[in-house]
Scaffold this motif. Structure first.
Motif, PDB file in Angstrom:
ATOM      1  N   GLU A 299     -12.717  -3.582  -4.619  1.00  0.00           N
ATOM      2  CA  GLU A 299     -13.873  -3.626  -3.913  1.00  0.00           C
ATOM      3  C   GLU A 299     -13.834  -4.325  -2.377  1.00  0.00           C
ATOM      4  O   GLU A 299     -15.022  -4.716  -2.256  1.00  0.00           O
ATOM      5  N   GLY A 300     -12.788  -4.590  -2.084  1.00  0.00           N
ATOM      6  CA  GLY A 300     -12.509  -5.053  -0.969  1.00  0.00           C
ATOM      7  C   GLY A 300     -13.021  -4.217   0.268  1.00  0.00           C
ATOM      8  O   GLY A 300     -13.372  -3.050   0.214  1.00  0.00           O
ATOM      9  N   PRO A 301     -12.832  -4.869   1.566  1.00  0.00           N
ATOM     10  CA  PRO A 301     -13.481  -4.126   2.769  1.00  0.00           C
ATOM     11  C   PRO A 301     -12.452  -3.082   3.210  1.00  0.00           C
ATOM     12  O   PRO A 301     -12.685  -2.224   4.045  1.00  0.00           O
ATOM     13  N   ASP A 302     -11.216  -3.015   2.797  1.00  0.00           N
ATOM     14  CA  ASP A 302     -10.223  -2.233   3.104  1.00  0.00           C
ATOM     15  C   ASP A 302      -9.292  -1.793   1.967  1.00  0.00           C
ATOM     16  O   ASP A 302      -9.444  -2.198   0.625  1.00  0.00           O
ATOM     17  N   HIS A 303      -8.296  -0.902   1.999  1.00  0.00           N
ATOM     18  CA  HIS A 303      -7.681  -0.378   1.006  1.00  0.00           C
ATOM     19  C   HIS A 303      -6.621  -1.639   0.473  1.00  0.00           C
ATOM     20  O   HIS A 303      -6.249  -2.369   1.363  1.00  0.00           O
ATOM     21  N   LYS A 304      -6.384  -1.947  -0.850  1.00  0.00           N
ATOM     22  CA  LYS A 304      -5.961  -2.901  -1.370  1.00  0.00           C
ATOM     23  C   LYS A 304      -4.342  -3.206  -0.866  1.00  0.00           C
ATOM     24  O   LYS A 304      -3.953  -4.432  -0.583  1.00  0.00           O
ATOM     25  N   LEU A 305      -3.732  -2.112  -0.629  1.00  0.00           N
ATOM     26  CA  LEU A 305      -2.367  -2.141  -0.112  1.00  0.00           C
ATOM     27  C   LEU A 305      -2.325  -2.747   1.381  1.00  0.00           C
ATOM     28  O   LEU A 305      -1.196  -3.348   1.526  1.00  0.00           O
ATOM     29  N   VAL A 306      -3.231  -2.653   2.031  1.00  0.00           N
ATOM     30  CA  VAL A 306      -3.121  -3.231   3.315  1.00  0.00           C
ATOM     31  C   VAL A 306      -3.898  -4.593   3.603  1.00  0.00           C
ATOM     32  O   VAL A 306      -3.592  -5.197   4.488  1.00  0.00           O
ATOM     33  N   HIS A 307      -4.575  -4.801   2.522  1.00  0.00           N
ATOM     34  CA  HIS A 307      -5.337  -6.327   2.616  1.00  0.00           C
ATOM     35  C   HIS A 307      -4.288  -7.341   2.606  1.00  0.00           C
ATOM     36  O   HIS A 307      -3.163  -7.328   1.743  1.00  0.00           O
ATOM     37  N   PRO A 308      -4.567  -8.429   3.325  1.00  0.00           N
ATOM     38  CA  PRO A 308      -3.700  -9.597   3.450  1.00  0.00           C
ATOM     39  C   PRO A 308      -3.355 -10.371   2.043  1.00  0.00           C
ATOM     40  O   PRO A 308      -4.519 -10.687   1.277  1.00  0.00           O
TER      41      PRO A 308
ATOM     42  N   SER B 199      19.720   9.175 -10.009  1.00  0.00           N
ATOM     43  CA  SER B 199      18.680   8.192 -10.684  1.00  0.00           C
ATOM     44  C   SER B 199      17.749   7.597  -9.751  1.00  0.00           C
ATOM     45  O   SER B 199      18.209   7.590  -8.587  1.00  0.00           O
ATOM     46  N   LEU B 200      16.638   7.077 -10.175  1.00  0.00           N
ATOM     47  CA  LEU B 200      15.434   6.517  -9.430  1.00  0.00           C
ATOM     48  C   LEU B 200      15.316   5.301 -10.272  1.00  0.00           C
ATOM     49  O   LEU B 200      15.292   5.081 -11.401  1.00  0.00           O
ATOM     50  N   VAL B 201      15.175   4.210  -9.400  1.00  0.00           N
ATOM     51  CA  VAL B 201      14.574   2.967  -9.923  1.00  0.00           C
ATOM     52  C   VAL B 201      13.193   2.871  -9.366  1.00  0.00           C
ATOM     53  O   VAL B 201      12.949   2.857  -7.861  1.00  0.00           O
ATOM     54  N   ILE B 202      11.940   3.065 -10.083  1.00  0.00           N
ATOM     55  CA  ILE B 202      10.727   3.221  -9.587  1.00  0.00           C
ATOM     56  C   ILE B 202       9.929   1.951  -9.934  1.00  0.00           C
ATOM     57  O   ILE B 202       9.928   1.356 -11.149  1.00  0.00           O
ATOM     58  N   GLY B 203       9.160   1.711  -8.787  1.00  0.00           N
ATOM     59  CA  GLY B 203       8.194   0.491  -8.796  1.00  0.00           C
ATOM     60  C   GLY B 203       6.898   0.693  -8.436  1.00  0.00           C
ATOM     61  O   GLY B 203       6.680   1.769  -7.832  1.00  0.00           O
ATOM     62  N   LEU B 204       6.093  -0.190  -8.380  1.00  0.00           N
ATOM     63  CA  LEU B 204       4.580  -0.069  -7.882  1.00  0.00           C
ATOM     64  C   LEU B 204       4.379  -0.793  -6.643  1.00  0.00           C
ATOM     65  O   LEU B 204       5.065  -1.965  -6.291  1.00  0.00           O
ATOM     66  N   GLY B 205       3.600  -0.266  -5.881  1.00  0.00           N
ATOM     67  CA  GLY B 205       3.098  -0.761  -4.444  1.00  0.00           C
ATOM     68  C   GLY B 205       2.224  -1.988  -4.393  1.00  0.00           C
ATOM     69  O   GLY B 205       2.040  -2.921  -3.287  1.00  0.00           O
ATOM     70  N   ASP B 206       1.801  -2.462  -5.593  1.00  0.00           N
ATOM     71  CA  ASP B 206       0.631  -3.452  -5.766  1.00  0.00           C
ATOM     72  C   ASP B 206       1.410  -4.659  -6.658  1.00  0.00           C
ATOM     73  O   ASP B 206       0.383  -5.368  -7.371  1.00  0.00           O
ATOM     74  N   THR B 207       2.542  -4.647  -6.676  1.00  0.00           N
ATOM     75  CA  THR B 207       3.148  -5.927  -7.690  1.00  0.00           C
ATOM     76  C   THR B 207       3.898  -6.970  -6.905  1.00  0.00           C
ATOM     77  O   THR B 207       5.265  -6.884  -6.762  1.00  0.00           O
ATOM     78  N   PRO B 208       3.186  -7.886  -6.198  1.00  0.00           N
ATOM     79  CA  PRO B 208       3.977  -8.531  -5.215  1.00  0.00           C
ATOM     80  C   PRO B 208       4.903  -9.734  -6.006  1.00  0.00           C
ATOM     81  O   PRO B 208       5.891 -10.293  -5.229  1.00  0.00           O
ATOM     82  N   PHE B 209       4.746  -9.894  -7.327  1.00  0.00           N
ATOM     83  CA  PHE B 209       5.803 -10.888  -7.548  1.00  0.00           C
ATOM     84  C   PHE B 209       6.851 -10.208  -8.794  1.00  0.00           C
ATOM     85  O   PHE B 209       7.478 -11.039  -9.598  1.00  0.00           O
TER      86      PHE B 209
END
Length: 185
Positions: free
Chosen positions: A17-26, A95-105
């Protein structure tokens, strides 16, 4: 065998619910997605792919990555997996190793664990929980869902498929809400 690293980053972030898309949010001094994009770069992958959709992330994507736009991102997670597999097939990845864009840790260690494990299905395990990133050989791509928003849970949690768990450090939780971000920021 050629192995590609894939970051799934096509969704709308509907709980955000932030002002911009979560992936671009600081987050800690840089856009949230930057953490996920940088972690695999320190590993020895043959290809780097990011699946985009709802947000324009082009200016944030490092040069080593191939951006693949998922025009069907609104149909759910499975459409991004399909885009990843189609891209991998065109690049002749085995093969692929697949991860997510919103997992900073999720750190480079987790990506390396999947990359270096010789098994054909490998999943990171954090305190006993199977979470991305996960490696999947082309022999199992047909096991991935083709519709819906479940992602690869059916593969990750399979008791029938030969999934090898590798214990990883870091923290696999994704950032879905403003509260999640505040908790870690």
């Amino acid at each position: 065998m050629t192995i590609g690293a894939v970051i799934l980053a096509a969704g709308s972030g509907s709980r955000w619910e932030g002002p911009d898309h979560k992936l671009v949010h600081p987050f800690r001094g840089k856009p949230l997605i930057s953490w996920s994009l940088e972690a695999p770069l320190e590993a020895d992958f043959d290809e780097f792919i990011v699946i985009t959709g709802s947000a324009n992330l082009t200016s944030l994507i490092p040069e080593k990555y191939t951006e693949v736009h998922n025009p069907d991102w609104e149909l759910g997670h499975a459409s991004s997996l399909k885009s990843a597999v189609n891209s991998a097939e065109s690049m002749n990845n085995e093969s692929l190793v697949i991860g997510l864009g919103d997992t900073p840790f999720v750190y480079t260690e987790s990506w390396n664990q999947g990359l270096q494990q010789p098994a054909t299905l490998v999943c990171a395990s954090y305190e006993g929980k199977r979470r991305p990133p996960f490696k999947i050989h082309k022999d199992f791509w047909q096991e991935l869902p083709t519709t819906g928003d479940q992602g690869a849970r059916n593969v990750l949690n399979s008791t029938i498929l030969p999934v090898v768990e590798v214990s990883c450090g870091g923290w696999p939780d994704d950032i879905d809400t403003v509260e999640d971000l505040k908790k870690w920021n």
